[in-house]
Design a protein around this motif. Structure first.
Motif, short mmCIF file in Angstrom:
data_model
loop_
_atom_site.label_atom_id
_atom_site.label_comp_id
_atom_site.label_asym_id
_atom_site.label_seq_id
_atom_site.Cartn_x
_atom_site.Cartn_y
_atom_site.Cartn_z
N PHE A 143 0.87 -1.03 0.05
CA PHE A 143 0.08 0.11 -0.01
C PHE A 143 0.90 1.34 -0.08
CE2 PHE A 143 -3.54 2.85 1.12
CZ PHE A 143 -4.70 2.19 0.71
N GLY A 144 2.20 1.22 0.59
CA GLY A 144 2.92 2.14 0.62
C GLY A 144 3.37 2.69 -0.84
N LEU A 161 -8.00 -3.37 -4.55
CA LEU A 161 -7.26 -4.75 -4.51
C LEU A 161 -6.57 -5.02 -3.23
CD1 LEU A 161 -6.77 -7.22 -6.21
CD2 LEU A 161 -4.97 -6.37 -7.11
N ILE A 162 -5.53 -4.24 -2.89
CA ILE A 162 -4.90 -4.45 -1.70
C ILE A 162 -5.55 -4.37 -0.39
CG2 ILE A 162 -2.71 -3.43 -0.56
CD1 ILE A 162 -1.76 -2.39 -3.08
N LEU A 214 5.14 10.59 10.30
CA LEU A 214 6.09 10.15 9.32
C LEU A 214 5.81 10.60 8.04
CD1 LEU A 214 6.24 6.09 10.59
CD2 LEU A 214 8.00 8.09 10.78
N TYR A 215 4.44 10.84 7.74
CA TYR A 215 3.89 11.22 6.49
C TYR A 215 4.53 12.59 6.21
CZ TYR A 215 0.72 13.22 2.99
OH TYR A 215 0.06 13.74 2.07
N GLN A 216 4.39 13.31 7.45
CA GLN A 216 4.65 14.84 7.37
C GLN A 216 6.22 14.74 7.11
OE1 GLN A 216 2.85 16.81 10.68
NE2 GLN A 216 2.58 18.48 9.34
N SER A 217 7.10 13.91 7.71
CA SER A 217 8.63 14.06 7.72
C SER A 217 9.09 13.47 6.52
CB SER A 217 9.17 13.68 9.12
OG SER A 217 8.53 14.12 10.24
N VAL A 222 7.00 5.85 3.61
CA VAL A 222 7.79 5.56 4.73
C VAL A 222 6.83 5.04 6.04
CG1 VAL A 222 9.22 6.27 6.62
CG2 VAL A 222 9.82 7.05 4.45
N PRO A 223 5.58 5.43 6.08
CA PRO A 223 4.78 4.95 7.05
C PRO A 223 4.50 3.64 6.83
CG PRO A 223 4.12 7.08 6.58
CD PRO A 223 5.17 6.91 5.71
#
Length: 457
Positions: A143-144, A161-162, A214-217, A222-223
Motif C-alpha cells: 500500500f505504501g 485490491l490491496i 512519518l507522512y509529514q516528515s 515511509v509509514p
C-alpha cells in the motif's frame, strides 16, 4: 476434576478440558440446569470449582502472543486515517469512493470472518493467526507504493485490491485471536479481553499520530514500509511462542446462533459501534483539516480522543463484566447512549444550532471512545454464554463461530459507516452524517433497553 488455576489478573480460571460439554458427553460435572437472570452458564460452571494456583506457562505465552497480534493488527488498521483521505483527494478520488475504499476492507473482512470462523478447527488457530499477520504485513508494504500510481483509475483499482487482501489477513488474525482467548480463559473472557484491549488501544493510539508524523516528515511511503516490516517480524515471533491447540469440529451453524433474539440484539449494537468508528476513519481527517485548519500530524493526535479512553477503561470494564455479569446489559445500554450523544454533538448536529468548537469536538471523541469500551467488552462473553446455554458444544469450534459472527457483524458496520457516511458527507455535510450515526445509536439503545432485560438465553 482438574484443579483450576489463578491467572495473572487475580480472578479464578477454570481449566477443565475445554471443548467438552458435560451435557453431551456424559461427564460427571454438576452444572446447574436452571439459572436465574443474573447467572450465566460460565458463571455457574466457575462456581463449582475452587481456587488454586497461578497462571500456567501455556496461558502466559498465549497472552503475550495475543497482545502482539492485537497491537500489530490495530496499528496497521489505523495508520490510514490522518493522511490517506487527503492524499486520495489529490489524485482526484471523490469522498464517496474514499468511503468505499475504507468500506471494501470491511466487506471482505465480513465474508472472511464467516468462512474462517466456521473452519478454524480444520485450518488450525495457530496457522490462521500467523498467516493472517504475514498477509497483513505484505499488504501494508504494498500500500505504501501506491503513490507511484499517478492516474486516478489505476490508483483506485489498486487501493481496492490491496485493501481487500489485507482484510482477509486481518480477519484471519483477529478471528483466531478471539477464539484462542476464549478457549484458554473460559471463565474470565471479559477480563482477559479487556486487559488485552490495552494493546489494541495502543495500536489505535500509536497508528494515527505515528502515521501522520512519518507522512509529514518522510512522505507517503515511509509509514507503510516501517509498519509493514515491523508486523512482518511478528510472524516468526508468534510462530515460536503461540502454543498449539487441538480441537474437534462441531456441526453447529452461524444461522442457528444468529437467529436467537438476544444474539440478534447484541449484533445490532456491535453494528452501531463499528459503523460509527468506520465513519470517523473515513471522514474525520478531511473535516478537521477543513474546519479547524489542522495538519496531518495534529489530526493523528486528534484521533487519540477515541483510542485513549478506550485503552485505559477496557481492563477495569472487563473485570467488572466478569465479576458482576448481571450488570453487563446495563453497561451495553449506557455505552450505547454515550455513543449516540457523542455522534450527535460531534458535528454538532445542525438542528441544535451549537457553535462548532475544537474542545467540544475532542470531548465528544473522548465520550465515544469510553462508550465503546462500555459496550464492546461485555458483548463477546454474553454471546458465548448464550451459545452454550442453547446447546452449542463447548470448544474451539463454537468459539470460532462466535468469533466469526462478531467479526462479520463488526465488519458490516465498518462497511456501512464509511460508505454511507462518505456519501452523506458529500451530499449534505459532516454534521448531518454524524447526526445520522447518532440516531442509529439511539435506536440500538432503545431496542436493548426495552428488550434485553426481558430476553434470556
Amino acid at each position: 476434576m482438574v484443579q483450576p488455576e489463578q491467572h495473572v489478573f487475580g480472578l479464578w480460571e477454570e481449566t477443565r478440558a475445554p471443548g467438552r460439554n458435560p451435557h453431551r458427553h456424559g461427564e460427571n460435572v454438576q452444572t446447574p440446569h436452571r439459572l436465574n437472570s443474573s447467572t450465566t452458564y460460565l458463571d455457574a460452571v466457575e462456581g463449582s470449582t475452587a481456587p488454586s494456583q497461578r497462571m500456567s506457562r501455556h496461558q502466559v505465552l498465549t497472552l503475550i502472543s495475543m497482545a502482539s497480534v492485537n497491537f500489530c493488527s490495530m496499528i496497521c488498521y489505523s495508520i490510514l486515517g490522518p493522511f490517506f483521505p487527503n492524499e486520495a483527494e489529490k489524485k482526484g478520488v471523490s469522498q464517496t469512493v474514499i468511503g468505499l475504499i475504507f468500506g471494501c476492507y470491511a466487506l471482505c473482512n465480513l465474508v472472511a470472518s464467516l468462512i474462517l470462523g466456521k473452519y478454524i478447527v480444520q485450518i488450525g488457530p495457530k496457522f490462521m493467526l500467523t498467516s493472517g499477520l504475514f498477509v497483513s504485513s505484505v499488504c501494508t508494504i504494498l500500500f505504501g507504493l501506491l503513490d507511484r500510481c499517478h492516474r486516478t483509475t489505476p490508483f483506485i483499482i489498486m487501493c481496492f485490491l490491496i485493501r481487500s487482501i489485507d482484510a482477509i489477513g486481518f480477519s484471519a488474525a483477529m478471528t483466531s485471536s478471539f477464539a484462542v482467548i476464549a478457549k484458554v480463559f473460559p471463565s474470565n473472557i471479559a477480563t482477559v479481553m479487556g486487559s488485552l484491549e490495552v494493546f489494541t488501544g495502543l495500536g489505535l493510539i500509536m497508528g494515527p499520530p505515528m502515521g501522520g508524523l512519518l507522512y509529514q516528515s518522510f512522505g507517503y511511503e515511509v509509514p507503510f514500509m516501517a509498519l509493514g516490516c515491523f508486523v512482518l517480524l511478528m510472524v516468526p515471533f508468534n510462530m515460536c511462542i503461540l502454543p498449539h491447540l487441538e480441537a474437534t469440529p462441531a456441526n453447529d451453524s452461524f444461522v442457528r446462533l444468529f437467529i436467537h433474539p438476544k444474539v440478534l440484539l447484541l449484533c445490532f449494537v456491535i453494528f452501531t459501534l463499528s459503523s460509527g468508528l468506520g465513519f470517523i476513519d473515513a471522514t474525520l481527517a478531511i473535516f478537521a483539516v477543513a474546519k479547524f485548519n489542522l495538519s496531518a500530524g495534529y489530526v493523528g493526535l486528534l484521533l487519540l480522543g477515541v483510542s485513549l479512553p478506550y485503552c485505559l477503561s477496557s481492563p477495569l470494564l472487563g473485570v467488572v463484566s466478569d465479576k458482576f455479569p448481571s450488570v453487563r446489559k446495563w453497561l451495553v445500554v449506557l455505552g450505547g447512549l454515550g455513543t449516540a450523544v457523542g455522534f450527535c454533538l460531534l458535528g454538532p448536529t445542525p438542528i441544535l444550532h451549537i457553535p462548532r468548537q475544537l474542545w467540544l469536538f475532542v470531548f465528544m471523541l473522548t465520550i465515544i471512545g469510553f462508550s465503546l469500551g462500555l459496550t464492546g467488552i461485555p458483548i463477546f462473553p454474553e454471546i458465548i454464554n448464550c451459545a452454550y446455554e442453547n446447546g452449542f458444544e463447548e470448544g474451539l469450534s463454537t468459539l470460532g463461530l462466535v468469533s466469526g459472527l462478531f467479526g462479520a457483524v463488526w465488519s458490516t458496520g465498518t462497511f456501512f459507516g464509511p460508505t454511507f457516511g462518505g456519501f452523506v458527507t458529500q451530499r449534505l455535510s459532516f454534521e448531518w452524517a454524524s447526526s445520522i450515526e447518532g440516531g442509529i445509536g439511539f435506536v440500538a439503545v432503545s431496542k436493548n433497553h426495552l428488550t434485553v432485560p426481558r430476553v434470556h438465553c
